[in-house]
Every structure is written in C-alpha cells, then in structure tokens.
Design an enzyme around this catalytic site. Structure first.
Site, PDB file in Angstrom:
ATOM      1  CB  CYS A  85      -6.430   8.462  20.167  1.00 21.46           C
ATOM      2  SG  CYS A  85      -7.183   8.966  18.627  1.00 21.46           S
TER       3      CYS A  85
ATOM      4  CB  CYS B  80      -5.076  11.131  17.687  1.00 18.43           C
ATOM      5  SG  CYS B  80      -6.702  10.803  18.322  1.00 18.43           S
ATOM      6  CG  ASP B  81      -1.454  10.164  19.353  1.00 24.01           C
ATOM      7  OD1 ASP B  81      -1.515  11.323  18.905  1.00 24.01           O
ATOM      8  OD2 ASP B  81      -1.849   9.855  20.483  1.00 24.01           O
TER       9      ASP B  81
END
Ligand SMILES: Cc1cc2nc3c(=O)[nH]c(=O)nc-3n(C[C@H](O)[C@H](O)[C@H](O)COP(=O)(O)OP(=O)(O)OC[C@H]3O[C@@H](n4cnc5c(N)ncnc54)[C@H](O)[C@@H]3O)c2cc1C
Length: 303
Positions: A133, A136-137
């Site tokens: 992701c 997200c990261d």
C-alpha cells in the site's frame, strides 16, 4: 430475527448495494471486518470515476459512498464472516466471533486482496520495508530508494505516486513491456525518478530488521544480481476474498464467483458483486454497478 438481506463487505460494491437496498427499504445491514471503503481506502487518487473529472482521493470517495449508504438507513456493522450455511430456505451467516445471523439472502461483496510474491524475506519484512500500500506507507520513504514490483495499472500508478517521496523508484517487471494503460505508461516513462528493470523477477528480499535490498533474476540472461533498496512495494495482481464460500457456490479456478447478469450465484439466495465476481474489469465503476444490480435482484426475488 430473519433479515431480508445481509451485505458482506463495505467496499464500493457493498456500499452501492446498501444504497439501493436501503432506498428500497429492504430489511438488512452491511457487515464489514475492517473500516468501510475496501481497496479504495488504500488508493491515493482516483481519476476515472465518472463525475470527478479533476480526480478525487480514494479516502474522500469512500467517505461519500459510506455517507450515502447511511442516508438510506443501512447500518454498517463490524464483523468478519467465517462461513455461510444454508438452512432450509434461509442462510445462517457465522461470524468469526461466534455469532450467527439468519437471513433470506446474502450479497457477497468481499472484494479482493493483493497477491504475494511468495519469496524469502517477504513475510518476515512486511511492515519493515515490504508494503502492499503506497498510500499508507509511501511517506515513510522520503528521500529513500524503493522498488515497485509489477507492470499493471496499480503498479505503475503507485510507482508514480512514490516519486512524491522517494528519491528513486525502480519499477521491476517480469516482461519487457508494461500492461498498464497508455496514459499511465507515458507518465511513468517521462518521470525522471523512475528507472525500469525489465524481464526480471524478485527472488528474495534481503534484510535483517529492515529491507536492505532485493535479489533479482534476469529471465533472459539468467543473471542474478542484487539491488540496494530501502523499500519494496508489491503490486502483482489480486486474488478474490472468497475462501469462506468456496464449495458453496460455483467459482472459477482462481476462486472468482460465477454469476448471471442479475448477480445471482449458483446457489439460491446468494448474490455476488464487485472484485470477488468473475468478470473482465475490476474497477470501482463496475463494482458499484454490480452492487446496485445485486440489490435490485434481491428486491425482485424477495417479492
Ligand atoms: C492500489 C490500488 C489502486 C486502485 N486504483 C483504482 C482506480 O484508480 N480506479 C478504479 O476504478 N479502481 C481502482 N482500483 C480497484 C478498485 O479499488 C476495486 O475494483 C474496488 O475497490 C472493488 O470494490 P469491491 O467492493 O468489490 O471490493 P473491495 O474494495 O475489495 O472491498 C471489499 C470489502 O469486503 C471486506 N471483507 C472481505 N472479507 C470479508 C469478510 N469475510 N467479512 C466481512 N467483510 C469482509 C473487506 O474488508 C473490504 O472492505 C485500485 C485498487 C488498488 C489496490
């Protein structure tokens, strides 16, 4: 209490089904094991959903879907479905926490999840540099070097997204050309931060506590090399989240649920919509259309 419909999954398909079922005043609710939104929650930016011609963040789009479903009275409850058991004309839905819900119909909208590479180091270093992701990261990799694995739309889109943070992005693909749509390819080819590594597969992810590099196999020359990277983002395709229903309804060999054009599965009372369904285009726009059709079919069949 016997419900008319239970919708499993609050991604785009489940939320669209909830809007249609709620508006038709069908008695039921949505069950979601995580936060509502599905894969769109981890999508940075959506620019192919009709009406949003300037694009919209995945987060904002699902927030709108969720509000819309709630507006028509459909509750979204937290719970993970472990199995479904036909009992006479009804269906018992068994949750993993031990609860059972009885319903006349079910719309399976459980979507899909990322495929894993299945190489040494992947599992051990997930969350320590291995990610599925970018939204997200991505921000954790500011000014670092990352590898993105894959050649389809998601891989190319997320590689471009990663250039916002990383100082260099290697895009590693097992073939010598991308599968992604032309517009994404053009953007990636003209981005100076992206370097393409063709005809190559990741054989191992190296690192002790954190990703330090990857071992690559060149499929043409047979040469093995090591590339120093701080992160590895994997986008090599998806698999349907249908383990809990295998054997109960017809699926293809990969587990995608087969339906007719009303979204009816091979078993009476069970419908499927979205990425968990066998179909050619796995996108938000098709997921919502199928969610709406499934809810319409439920209303029609209950009558
Ligand atoms: C990185 C990335 C970028 C993308 N970009 C785009 C884009 O730009 N445009 C586009 O149109 N599409 C895009 N897609 C594809 C799009 O997100 C999917 O096609 C869409 O989300 C499918 O919706 P769905 O409702 O079928 O499934 P999902 O979105 O997968 O939602 C399924 C939901 O079901 C829940 N669930 C699963 N199993 C259970 C269970 N047993 N019990 C309870 N709940 C369960 C899950 O937690 C999830 O919330 C992208 C996908 C990814 C991964």
């Amino acid at each position: 209490m016997i419900y008319d419909v239970i919708i499993i999954g609050a991604g785009p398909a489940g939320l669209a089904a909830a809007i249609y079922a709620g508006r038709a005043q069908v008695n039921g609710f949505v069950l979601e094991k995580m936060s509502p939104g599905g894969q769109v929650l981890i999508t940075d930016f959506v620019e192919n959903y009709p009406g949003f011609f300037e694009g919209i963040s995945g987060f904002e789009l699902v927030e709108k879907f969720t509000e819309h479903a709630k507006k028509f009275g459909m509750a979204i409850e937290n719970g993970e479905v472990g199995s479904i058991e036909p009992v006479g004309e009804n269906l018992n839905i068994h949750l993993t926490d031990g609860k059972t819900i009885t319903t006349k119909t079910v719309i399976v909208a459980t979507g899909a999840t990322h495929k894993k590479l299945g190489v040494k180091g992947e599992q051990e270093l997930t969350g320590r540099g291995v990610s599925y992701c970018a939204t997200c990261d991505g921000p954790f990799f500011r000014d670092q070097v990352v590898a993105v694995v894959g050649g389809g739309d998601s891989a190319v889109q997320e590689a471009i997204f990663m250039t916002k943070f990383a100082k260099k992005v290697y895009l590693i693909h097992r073939r010598d050309e991308l599968r992604a749509i032309k517009i994404l390819q053009e953007r990636a080819f003209s981005n100076d931060k992206i370097e393409f590594i063709w005809n190559s597969t990741v054989e191992e992810i190296i690192g002790k506590d954190q990703v330090e590099g990857i071992k690559l196999l060149n499929k043409v020359s047979g040469e093995i090399s090591t590339l120093k990277v701080d992160g590895v983002f994997i986008f090599i395709g998806i698999e349907p989240t249908t383990q809990f229903i295998r054997g109960l309804v017809d699926t293809d060999e990969r587990g995608f649920i087969k339906t007719d054009e009303w979204m009816r599965s091979s078993r009476q009372g069970i419908y499927a919509a979205g990425d968990c369904r066998k179909k050619p285009l796995l996108q938000i726009v098709t997921a919502v259309a199928e969610g709406a059709t499934a809810a319409f079919a439920v209303e029609h069949d209950l009558e």
